[in-house]
Design a protein around this motif. Structure first.
Motif, PDB file in Angstrom:
ATOM      1  N   THR A 130       0.832  -1.210   0.000  1.00 30.43           N
ATOM      2  CA  THR A 130       0.000   0.000   0.000  1.00 30.43           C
ATOM      3  C   THR A 130       0.862   1.254   0.000  1.00 30.43           C
ATOM      4  OG1 THR A 130      -1.720  -1.184   1.217  1.00 30.43           O
ATOM      5  CG2 THR A 130      -1.832   1.214   1.214  1.00 30.43           C
ATOM      6  N   VAL A 131       1.891   1.267   0.855  1.00 29.28           N
ATOM      7  CA  VAL A 131       2.787   2.421   0.897  1.00 29.28           C
ATOM      8  C   VAL A 131       3.489   2.593  -0.450  1.00 29.28           C
ATOM      9  CG1 VAL A 131       4.884   3.334   1.952  1.00 29.28           C
ATOM     10  CG2 VAL A 131       3.120   2.315   3.382  1.00 29.28           C
ATOM     11  N   GLY A 132       3.859   1.477  -1.093  1.00 33.77           N
ATOM     12  CA  GLY A 132       4.504   1.562  -2.399  1.00 33.77           C
ATOM     13  C   GLY A 132       3.618   2.215  -3.445  1.00 33.77           C
ATOM     14  N   LEU A 156      14.735   7.708   1.586  1.00 35.16           N
ATOM     15  CA  LEU A 156      13.433   8.020   2.184  1.00 35.16           C
ATOM     16  C   LEU A 156      12.418   6.928   1.903  1.00 35.16           C
ATOM     17  CD1 LEU A 156      11.699  10.042   3.720  1.00 35.16           C
ATOM     18  CD2 LEU A 156      11.159  11.132   1.536  1.00 35.16           C
ATOM     19  N   MET A 157      12.478   6.331   0.707  1.00 36.71           N
ATOM     20  CA  MET A 157      11.536   5.274   0.371  1.00 36.71           C
ATOM     21  C   MET A 157      11.757   4.051   1.257  1.00 36.71           C
ATOM     22  SD  MET A 157      10.768   3.439  -3.283  1.00 36.71           S
ATOM     23  CE  MET A 157       9.388   2.324  -3.449  1.00 36.71           C
ATOM     24  N   VAL A 158      13.026   3.698   1.495  1.00 39.76           N
ATOM     25  CA  VAL A 158      13.322   2.560   2.373  1.00 39.76           C
ATOM     26  C   VAL A 158      12.780   2.828   3.767  1.00 39.76           C
ATOM     27  CG1 VAL A 158      15.169   1.264   3.499  1.00 39.76           C
ATOM     28  CG2 VAL A 158      15.315   1.790   1.057  1.00 39.76           C
ATOM     29  N   ASN A 198       9.247  12.319   8.448  1.00 37.86           N
ATOM     30  CA  ASN A 198      10.263  12.041   7.433  1.00 37.86           C
ATOM     31  C   ASN A 198       9.824  12.523   6.054  1.00 37.86           C
ATOM     32  OD1 ASN A 198      12.745  10.314   8.360  1.00 37.86           O
ATOM     33  ND2 ASN A 198      11.013   9.572   9.559  1.00 37.86           N
ATOM     34  N   LEU A 199       8.550  12.346   5.741  1.00 36.58           N
ATOM     35  CA  LEU A 199       8.055  12.856   4.461  1.00 36.58           C
ATOM     36  C   LEU A 199       8.103  14.376   4.431  1.00 36.58           C
ATOM     37  CD1 LEU A 199       4.993  10.499   3.818  1.00 36.58           C
ATOM     38  CD2 LEU A 199       7.235  10.431   2.729  1.00 36.58           C
ATOM     39  N   ALA A 285      11.566  -1.738  -7.922  1.00 37.14           N
ATOM     40  CA  ALA A 285      12.809  -2.383  -7.478  1.00 37.14           C
ATOM     41  C   ALA A 285      12.827  -2.555  -5.967  1.00 37.14           C
ATOM     42  CB  ALA A 285      14.014  -1.566  -7.940  1.00 37.14           C
ATOM     43  N   ILE A 286      12.679  -1.442  -5.233  1.00 37.15           N
ATOM     44  CA  ILE A 286      12.751  -1.500  -3.772  1.00 37.15           C
ATOM     45  C   ILE A 286      11.518  -2.187  -3.187  1.00 37.15           C
ATOM     46  CG2 ILE A 286      12.882  -0.124  -1.663  1.00 37.15           C
ATOM     47  CD1 ILE A 286      14.465   1.950  -3.182  1.00 37.15           C
ATOM     48  N   GLY A 287      10.330  -1.867  -3.760  1.00 35.66           N
ATOM     49  CA  GLY A 287       9.106  -2.474  -3.247  1.00 35.66           C
ATOM     50  C   GLY A 287       9.111  -3.986  -3.382  1.00 35.66           C
TER      51      GLY A 287
END
Length: 481
Positions: A130-132, A156-158, A198-199, A285-287
């Motif tokens: 969901t966050v992704g 920040l995404m991590v 953080n956002l 990639a990260i998700g």
């Protein structure tokens, strides 16, 4: 009542300090921020004595995190006062503190949800997915518009995916709680505020700014002070202890959720490309890197759980639930296999049939619970009389059978029988009293052509002959037939 009063006072004071923060002089804010961020140390440290020792690890991680963050904020306050700029070392120290805080949240989930691993993984996967999606649709375009660097976006995404995943795990703990836990809900607020903070840092470009927007500092202050409110409430001790057990079932709905979680980020990227919008390669990639290992762990956990269940069912089908020894069906299987061995390859097997003398009197006097305990103790003592490779089983009631599959000469059988009599002649401690019973043993050596029913019947007859000899005053209560 006292816990609620303390928590209420702490919350009121925290809200007052947070609301008053923007009215402070800009130069005084770093010092006030430092002191406010250290305040949660008091209630967290106060919660330690109330928490059982095995469950204190999460609290110690929180104490460590707050201490490290406080040290970083102190260095920052000194650097701003002396040089007018933030310290890079301080920022690194604060980041380490935030990592420790994440580890404390993970430890809390591990302690509280250790009997609900499957459900927690499911909620974590759904939360990360969901966050992704939110990142790809709303946050990443905004970061692009403010000129955020790729490295900063990835970092920040991590952080955001990690906080979102842990928040999902905490939601699962809330759903599974038998009663509401205020400490858990406050802990969820802490993580939510951390995500917003953080956002906000990313969207305003305030990572290295000397004086950040007041509302951003207020968000982080609220997260620290809310953590202290959670620790000051009595439900924090309950939150740190293991939660209720949940039956783990991977239903079709669960499979659908896991499949959607695996495919949602690539699908969103594909839709964006079809619509002609810029596609951020970081999202899939990260998700996917975060979700795939969790799904694999989920499947592996379910497979291991199913294997444990199959082993448990197999054990229940072949073993006596009272003594843990092989039951009659399993013993007959092993006896048949021993009798079917190639003639002449080994010595013929020997069967010992044991019947307790005086068990009924114990059962009638003390009741079935004590009688069951006596049978359990008898099984333990008989097991110590065996050789390697022998099989002891509870045949039924107060009857036990022993299979000596090979190399059981008459002298060896005689020694085993004597050990059995000596082992069971010692008193048993039952119901606070010493109880003595006897045993009658019948021993039969198999002959060619004898099947399981025949050897058991002969051993039973030998046992009853030994019982009559015992009643007549014979020294040994056994007969080798």
């Amino acid at each position: 009542m006292r816990s609620r009063l303390i928590t209420g006072c702490y919350v009121v004071a925290s809200l007052f300090a947070t609301v008053a923060y923007p009215a402070l002089p800009v130069t005084a804010r770093p010092t006030v921020y430092l002191l406010a961020a250290l305040c949660p140390l008091l209630p967290v440290a106060g919660c330690l004595p109330r928490t059982p020792r095995p469950y204190r690890r999460a609290l110690w991680l929180i104490v460590s995190a707050l201490s490290v963050i406080g040290a970083g904020n102190l260095i920052n306050a000194v650097a701003i006062a002396n040089t007018g700029a933030r310290s890079g070392v301080a920022q690194l120290i604060v980041t380490v503190g935030h990592v420790l805080m994440l580890l404390s949240a993970l430890q809390l989930v591990r302690q509280r949800g250790r009997d609900d691993v499957g459900g927690i993984i499911d909620m974590t996967v759904v939360a990360i997915a969901t966050v992704g999606v939110l990142w790809a649709i709303a946050l990443q375009p905004r970061l692009e518009s403010v000129g955020a660097r790729v490295g900063g976006q990835a970092s920040l995404m991590v952080i955001t995916l990690s906080l979102g995943g842990i928040l999902g795990a905490l939601v699962r703990l809330e759903v599974r709680s038998r009663r509401p836990l205020l400490a858990l809900r406050l802990f969820m607020v802490v993580l939510l505020l951390a995500v917003v903070g953080n956002l906000g840092l990313a969207l305003t470009g305030s990572f290295v700014a000397v004086y950040r927007p007041a509302w951003l500092d207020m968000v982080f202050l609220l997260s620290y002070l809310t953590l202290g409110a959670a620790a000051s409430h009595r439900s924090m001790v309950t939150l740190l202890s293991p939660g209720p057990t949940s039956q783990d079932r991977l239903s079709r709905l669960h499979l659908v959720f896991l499949g959607l979680a695996l495919g949602i980020n690539p699908v969103v990227a594909g839709v964006q490309q079809v619509l002609g919008r810029p596609v951020d390669a970081l999202v899939p990639a990260i998700g996917t890197t975060a979700i795939v290992p969790l799904v694999m762990v989920r499947i592996g956990w379910l497979s291991a759980q199913r294997l444990r269940a199959e082993r448990a069912l197999s054990h229940q089908a072949t073993h006596d639930p009272l003594t843990g020894l092989p039951n009659r069906a399993e013993f007959l299987t092993r006896l048949t296999a021993a009798l079917s061995a190639e003639p002449g390859a080994t010595r013929p097997p020997v069967l010992l049939f044991c019947d307790l003398d005086g068990f009924k009197a114990v059962n009638d006097r003390f009741g079935h619970v004590v009688g069951d305990e006596l049978l359990h103790q008898v099984g333990s003592r008989l097991a110590r009389c065996l050789r390697e490779g022998d099989t002891l089983a509870r045949y039924g009631g107060d009857e036990f059978v022993i299979l000596c599959p090979a190399a059981a000469t008459p002298a060896v059988v005689d020694r085993i029988c004597q050990r059995i009599e000596q082992a069971l002649s010692a008193p048993f401690e039952l119901g606070g009293e010493a109880v003595t019973i006897g045993v009658s043993v019948g021993a039969v050596t198999a002959v060619p052509g004898m099947d399981a029913d025949a050897i058991i019947r002969r051993a039973d007859e030998a046992m009853y002959l030994a019982k009559r000899n015992r009643a007549a005053g014979a020294h040994l209560s056994l007969r080798v037939a």
